[in-house]
Design an enzyme around this catalytic site. Structure first.
Site, PDB file in Angstrom:
ATOM      1  N   SER A 220       0.863  -1.193   0.000  1.00 15.98           N
ATOM      2  CA  SER A 220       0.000   0.000   0.000  1.00 15.98           C
ATOM      3  C   SER A 220       0.890   1.232   0.000  1.00 15.98           C
ATOM      4  CB  SER A 220      -0.851  -0.009   1.279  1.00 15.98           C
ATOM      5  OG  SER A 220      -1.477   1.239   1.481  1.00 15.98           O
TER       6      SER A 220
ATOM      7  N   TYR B  23      -1.130  -0.548  10.474  1.00 21.54           N
ATOM      8  CA  TYR B  23      -1.271  -0.860   9.041  1.00 21.54           C
ATOM      9  C   TYR B  23       0.025  -0.515   8.307  1.00 21.54           C
ATOM     10  CZ  TYR B  23      -3.572  -1.077   4.435  1.00 21.54           C
ATOM     11  OH  TYR B  23      -3.925  -1.401   3.140  1.00 21.54           O
TER      12      TYR B  23
HETATM   13  N1  LIG Z   1      -8.794  -0.739  -0.915  1.00 18.82           N
HETATM   14  C1  LIG Z   1      -7.755   0.063  -0.799  1.00 18.82           C
HETATM   15  O1  LIG Z   1      -7.871   1.282  -0.858  1.00 18.82           O
HETATM   16  C2  LIG Z   1      -6.383  -0.532  -0.648  1.00 18.82           C
HETATM   17  C3  LIG Z   1      -5.278   0.304  -0.880  1.00 18.82           C
HETATM   18  C4  LIG Z   1      -3.996  -0.224  -0.724  1.00 18.82           C
HETATM   19  C5  LIG Z   1      -3.839  -1.542  -0.389  1.00 18.82           C
HETATM   20  N2  LIG Z   1      -4.927  -2.333  -0.160  1.00 18.82           N
HETATM   21  C6  LIG Z   1      -4.690  -3.731   0.195  1.00 18.82           C
HETATM   22  O2  LIG Z   1      -5.342  -4.534  -0.754  1.00 18.82           O
HETATM   23  C7  LIG Z   1      -5.684  -5.796  -0.183  1.00 18.82           C
HETATM   24  C8  LIG Z   1      -7.153  -6.101  -0.458  1.00 18.82           C
HETATM   25  O3  LIG Z   1      -7.925  -5.101   0.161  1.00 18.82           O
HETATM   26  P1  LIG Z   1      -9.448  -4.775  -0.245  1.00 18.82           P
HETATM   27  O4  LIG Z   1      -9.543  -3.324  -0.326  1.00 18.82           O
HETATM   28  O5  LIG Z   1      -9.863  -5.617  -1.379  1.00 18.82           O
HETATM   29  O6  LIG Z   1     -10.161  -5.228   1.123  1.00 18.82           O
HETATM   30  P2  LIG Z   1     -11.502  -6.072   1.401  1.00 18.82           P
HETATM   31  O7  LIG Z   1     -12.534  -5.765   0.390  1.00 18.82           O
HETATM   32  O8  LIG Z   1     -11.781  -5.852   2.838  1.00 18.82           O
HETATM   33  O9  LIG Z   1     -11.007  -7.584   1.166  1.00 18.82           O
HETATM   34  C9  LIG Z   1     -10.051  -8.167   2.016  1.00 18.82           C
HETATM   35  C10 LIG Z   1      -9.907  -9.617   1.646  1.00 18.82           C
HETATM   36  O10 LIG Z   1      -8.914 -10.214   2.516  1.00 18.82           O
HETATM   37  C11 LIG Z   1      -9.461 -11.393   3.116  1.00 18.82           C
HETATM   38  N3  LIG Z   1      -8.951 -11.559   4.475  1.00 18.82           N
HETATM   39  C12 LIG Z   1      -8.942 -10.631   5.470  1.00 18.82           C
HETATM   40  N4  LIG Z   1      -8.428 -11.165   6.593  1.00 18.82           N
HETATM   41  C13 LIG Z   1      -8.110 -12.447   6.300  1.00 18.82           C
HETATM   42  C14 LIG Z   1      -7.544 -13.504   7.061  1.00 18.82           C
HETATM   43  N5  LIG Z   1      -7.193 -13.353   8.352  1.00 18.82           N
HETATM   44  N6  LIG Z   1      -7.345 -14.705   6.457  1.00 18.82           N
HETATM   45  C15 LIG Z   1      -7.702 -14.866   5.164  1.00 18.82           C
HETATM   46  N7  LIG Z   1      -8.234 -13.912   4.383  1.00 18.82           N
HETATM   47  C16 LIG Z   1      -8.439 -12.706   4.959  1.00 18.82           C
HETATM   48  C17 LIG Z   1     -10.971 -11.170   3.124  1.00 18.82           C
HETATM   49  O11 LIG Z   1     -11.658 -12.404   3.085  1.00 18.82           O
HETATM   50  P3  LIG Z   1     -12.456 -13.002   4.354  1.00 18.82           P
HETATM   51  O12 LIG Z   1     -13.199 -11.864   4.961  1.00 18.82           O
HETATM   52  O13 LIG Z   1     -13.292 -14.079   3.748  1.00 18.82           O
HETATM   53  O14 LIG Z   1     -11.413 -13.569   5.253  1.00 18.82           O
HETATM   54  C18 LIG Z   1     -11.195 -10.399   1.823  1.00 18.82           C
HETATM   55  O15 LIG Z   1     -11.342 -11.289   0.741  1.00 18.82           O
HETATM   56  C19 LIG Z   1      -5.349  -5.682   1.302  1.00 18.82           C
HETATM   57  O16 LIG Z   1      -4.078  -6.262   1.540  1.00 18.82           O
HETATM   58  C20 LIG Z   1      -5.272  -4.179   1.519  1.00 18.82           C
HETATM   59  O17 LIG Z   1      -4.456  -3.833   2.632  1.00 18.82           O
HETATM   60  C21 LIG Z   1      -6.183  -1.853  -0.292  1.00 18.82           C
END
Ligand SMILES: NC(=O)c1ccc[n+]([C@@H]2O[C@H](COP(=O)([O-])OP(=O)(O)OC[C@H]3O[C@@H](n4cnc5c(N)ncnc54)[C@H](OP(=O)(O)O)[C@@H]3O)[C@@H](O)[C@H]2O)c1
Length: 238
Positions: free
Chosen positions: A142, A155
């Site tokens: 990120s 984070y």
């Molecule tokens: N959205 C943004 O603005 C952004 C920006 C920079 C980086 N990111 C990074 O991108 C990645 C995806 O984020 P997102 O925005 O798509 O978030 P999201 O919609 O909340 O999805 C998160 C995913 O991670 C899984 N997950 C969470 N905790 C877990 C655990 N303990 N074990 C296994 N699976 C787990 C969840 O599945 P379950 O709930 O089924 O476990 C879900 O599929 C993350 O690493 C986040 O830090 C996001």
């Protein structure tokens, strides 16, 4: 451009958000995809959508922060689905509060999922990539892994940690033709960013998960002798 059709990919956190968009983009390229997460209902639903794209799809339920569950989950996937060529370490959690406000359990959970989870899954998949003498590992860090901010200490520590892990791993395994790429997106519309109040998800203003998936696919299609070490993706008009 490399042809990725027929390869096998593991996308952690693949049922929704960025992970789902990456899984869909991979399936559209003819990549066979395994998605993982903790929510079986969501995994089943996304797996059905991916299957409709005509590729082989499976899912596994495990918590990436539980090393024993990770090792067993990957072993089961290898037995039923095959060995992987591509690993996308995408699963992650986030919550923001000051150092004094966030309790120790919440701070630790963010490190355990984002950093330890990435390490556990990578350690489980790496032997099969080394054995094949090829592979791609993509880390979803990120912009919070490049710069801290007030309230993001847990984070940011986890996402800075992912960059350090990936940089070391890249230097360790490029002799095995394994590429390690760290992506550092800014805010992208998803449950995570909307729940945190970072964006309202307006596609006119903020990156969409599909935009990020395009970067992942472009990276995988680079000539094998070339490796994108890291890339930062930002919205043009936030
Ligand atoms: N959205 C943004 O603005 C952004 C920006 C920079 C980086 N990111 C990074 O991108 C990645 C995806 O984020 P997102 O925005 O798509 O978030 P999201 O919609 O909340 O999805 C998160 C995913 O991670 C899984 N997950 C969470 N905790 C877990 C655990 N303990 N074990 C296994 N699976 C787990 C969840 O599945 P379950 O709930 O089924 O476990 C879900 O599929 C993350 O690493 C986040 O830090 C996001």
């Amino acid at each position: 451009m490399e042809n990725i059709t027929g390869k096998r990919a593991l996308v952690t956190g693949g049922a929704k958000g960025l992970g789902k968009a990456i899984a869909v983009a991979l399936a559209k390229e003819g990549v066979h995809v395994a998605i993982t997460g903790r929510n079986e209902i969501a995994l089943k639903q996304t797996a059905a959508e991916l299957t409709a794209l005509g590729t082989e799809v499976t899912y596994a339920v495990f918590d990436v922060s539980d090393n024993e569950a990770v090792q067993q989950g990957i072993k089961n996937l290898n037995e039923t689905f095959g060995n992987f060529d591509i690993l996308v370490n995408n699963a992650g959690i986030s919550s923001f509060a000051s150092v004094m406000e966030m309790d120790v359990q919440d701070w630790t959970a963010i490190i355990n999922v984002n950093l330890m989870g990435t390490y556990f899954v990578t350690k489980a998949v790496l032997p099969q990539l080394i054995e094949k003498n090829q592979g791609d590992i993509i880390m979803v860090s990120s912009t919070a892994g490049l710069n801290g901010a007030a309230t993001t200490s847990a984070y940011s520590a986890s996402k800075f940690g992912v960059i350090g892990f990936a940089d070391s791993l890249m230097r360790e395994v490029r002799k095995n033709n394994i590429r390690v790429c760290t992506l550092t997106p800014s805010t992208i519309a998803s449950d995570m960013s909307i729940d945190l109040g970072l964006t309202d998800g307006d596609p006119e203003k903020v990156l969409q998960p599909e935009d990020f998936a395009e970067l992942v696919i472009a990276n995988l299609k680079l000539p094998k002798r070339a490796m994108l070490k890291s890339a930062s993706l930002w919205s043009t008009n936030p």
